[in-house]
Design a protein around this motif. Structure first.
Motif, short mmCIF file in Angstrom:
data_model
loop_
_atom_site.label_atom_id
_atom_site.label_comp_id
_atom_site.label_asym_id
_atom_site.label_seq_id
_atom_site.Cartn_x
_atom_site.Cartn_y
_atom_site.Cartn_z
N VAL A 98 1.81 11.73 -9.50
CA VAL A 98 2.45 12.40 -8.37
C VAL A 98 2.13 11.62 -7.10
O VAL A 98 0.97 11.25 -6.86
CB VAL A 98 1.96 13.86 -8.22
CG1 VAL A 98 2.57 14.51 -6.98
CG2 VAL A 98 2.28 14.66 -9.47
N TRP A 99 3.17 11.33 -6.30
CA TRP A 99 2.98 10.66 -5.01
C TRP A 99 3.57 11.57 -3.94
O TRP A 99 4.78 11.77 -3.87
CB TRP A 99 3.71 9.32 -4.99
CG TRP A 99 3.36 8.52 -3.77
CD1 TRP A 99 3.91 8.65 -2.52
CD2 TRP A 99 2.36 7.52 -3.66
NE1 TRP A 99 3.33 7.77 -1.65
CE2 TRP A 99 2.36 7.06 -2.33
CE3 TRP A 99 1.47 6.96 -4.57
CZ2 TRP A 99 1.51 6.07 -1.88
CZ3 TRP A 99 0.61 5.97 -4.13
CH2 TRP A 99 0.64 5.54 -2.80
N GLN A 165 11.64 5.15 0.35
CA GLN A 165 11.24 3.94 1.08
C GLN A 165 9.80 4.05 1.55
O GLN A 165 9.03 3.09 1.46
CB GLN A 165 12.16 3.72 2.28
CG GLN A 165 13.54 3.26 1.94
CD GLN A 165 14.39 3.14 3.20
OE1 GLN A 165 14.79 4.14 3.79
NE2 GLN A 165 14.63 1.91 3.62
N LEU A 166 9.43 5.22 2.09
CA LEU A 166 8.08 5.42 2.57
C LEU A 166 7.05 5.29 1.45
O LEU A 166 5.99 4.69 1.64
CB LEU A 166 7.95 6.79 3.25
CG LEU A 166 8.61 6.90 4.62
CD1 LEU A 166 8.67 8.35 5.07
CD2 LEU A 166 7.88 6.05 5.65
N ALA A 167 7.35 5.86 0.29
CA ALA A 167 6.41 5.78 -0.83
C ALA A 167 6.16 4.33 -1.22
O ALA A 167 5.01 3.93 -1.49
CB ALA A 167 6.95 6.57 -2.03
N ILE A 168 7.19 3.53 -1.25
CA ILE A 168 7.05 2.12 -1.62
C ILE A 168 6.22 1.38 -0.57
O ILE A 168 5.31 0.61 -0.92
CB ILE A 168 8.45 1.48 -1.80
CG1 ILE A 168 9.12 2.08 -3.05
CG2 ILE A 168 8.35 -0.03 -1.92
CD1 ILE A 168 10.61 1.81 -3.17
N ILE A 169 6.48 1.64 0.71
CA ILE A 169 5.70 1.02 1.79
C ILE A 169 4.24 1.45 1.71
O ILE A 169 3.32 0.63 1.80
CB ILE A 169 6.31 1.38 3.17
CG1 ILE A 169 7.68 0.73 3.34
CG2 ILE A 169 5.36 0.97 4.29
CD1 ILE A 169 8.47 1.28 4.52
N ALA A 171 2.54 2.60 -0.85
CA ALA A 171 1.86 2.05 -2.03
C ALA A 171 1.41 0.62 -1.77
O ALA A 171 0.30 0.23 -2.18
CB ALA A 171 2.80 2.11 -3.24
N ARG A 172 2.22 -0.15 -1.08
CA ARG A 172 1.82 -1.53 -0.73
C ARG A 172 0.63 -1.51 0.21
O ARG A 172 -0.28 -2.31 0.08
CB ARG A 172 2.99 -2.28 -0.07
CG ARG A 172 3.92 -2.89 -1.08
CD ARG A 172 4.92 -3.82 -0.40
NE ARG A 172 6.24 -3.31 -0.73
CZ ARG A 172 7.24 -3.14 0.11
NH1 ARG A 172 7.11 -3.46 1.37
NH2 ARG A 172 8.38 -2.66 -0.30
N GLU A 173 0.66 -0.59 1.19
CA GLU A 173 -0.45 -0.51 2.16
C GLU A 173 -1.76 -0.09 1.50
O GLU A 173 -2.82 -0.54 1.89
CB GLU A 173 -0.11 0.46 3.27
CG GLU A 173 0.83 -0.13 4.29
CD GLU A 173 0.86 0.68 5.58
OE1 GLU A 173 0.00 1.55 5.79
OE2 GLU A 173 1.79 0.43 6.37
#
Length: 174
Positions: A98-99, A165-169, A171-173
């Motif tokens: 879950v994210w 989009q926010l979840a992907i950003i 996760a990278r952070e």
């Protein structure tokens, strides 16, 4: 793993004092429109059965699925009212992550942004904020199910897309 991003627009019929109008714990409230995106193109419908079918398929396609949403506990509480959703989750519980974009932002802010909004989080990352028209309808006392479907769908389309989009950003952070 597969990222399964979803959001629900719900009725706001709870009249119990001290309760949120859209509370998933009020039996008078229901899902008006569901939106989601997994590996294919986004889908929007008033029938959560299609979403549950796509979610079931996601487990068979990929094995592990990350359920992604903004303040996802709210949406999950609605979905757990549906026995079919509970069955899908029970069958696949060991393959679910879950994210919650809201919780992730709280952590990324060093625990200083308590309950950040989707718009505030979007602004932090230079993403567009949603149009105010739907909020204006609600503030004027309009029921969600009476909002023009094309406008509500665009509102939901924005939320699903930006949340993903926010979840992907994030996760990278992390």
């Amino acid at each position: 793993y597969m990222l399964f991003t979803f959001d629900l627009e719900t009725s706001v019929d709870c009249k119990v004092e001290g309760q949120m109008k859209a509370s998933p714990h009020h039996v008078g409230n229901n899902v008006v429109l569901a939106g989601w995106k997994s590996s294919g193109r986004p889908s929007y419908t008033g029938d959560v059965t299609a979403m549950l079918s796509d979610l079931s398929d996601a487990f068979y396609e990929d094995g592990t699925v990350t359920l992604c949403g903004f303040n996802i506990g709210f949406d999950l509480a609605y979905l757990f009212r549906d026995e079919r959703f509970s069955a899908v989750i029970k069958e696949s519980i060991h393959h679910i992550r879950v994210w919650d974009v809201q919780q992730a932002q709280y952590l990324l802010s060093g625990q200083t942004m308590t309950y950040p909004s989707l718009d505030a989080t979007s602004e932090l990352y230079g993403l567009p904020v949603k149009p105010n028209k739907i909020k204006e309808y609600w503030d004027a006392g309009m029921r969600t199910e009476d909002i023009p479907l094309n406008e509500l769908t665009e509102y939901l389309r924005h939320d699903v897309g930006v949340t993903r989009q926010l979840a992907i950003i994030q996760a990278r952070e992390m």
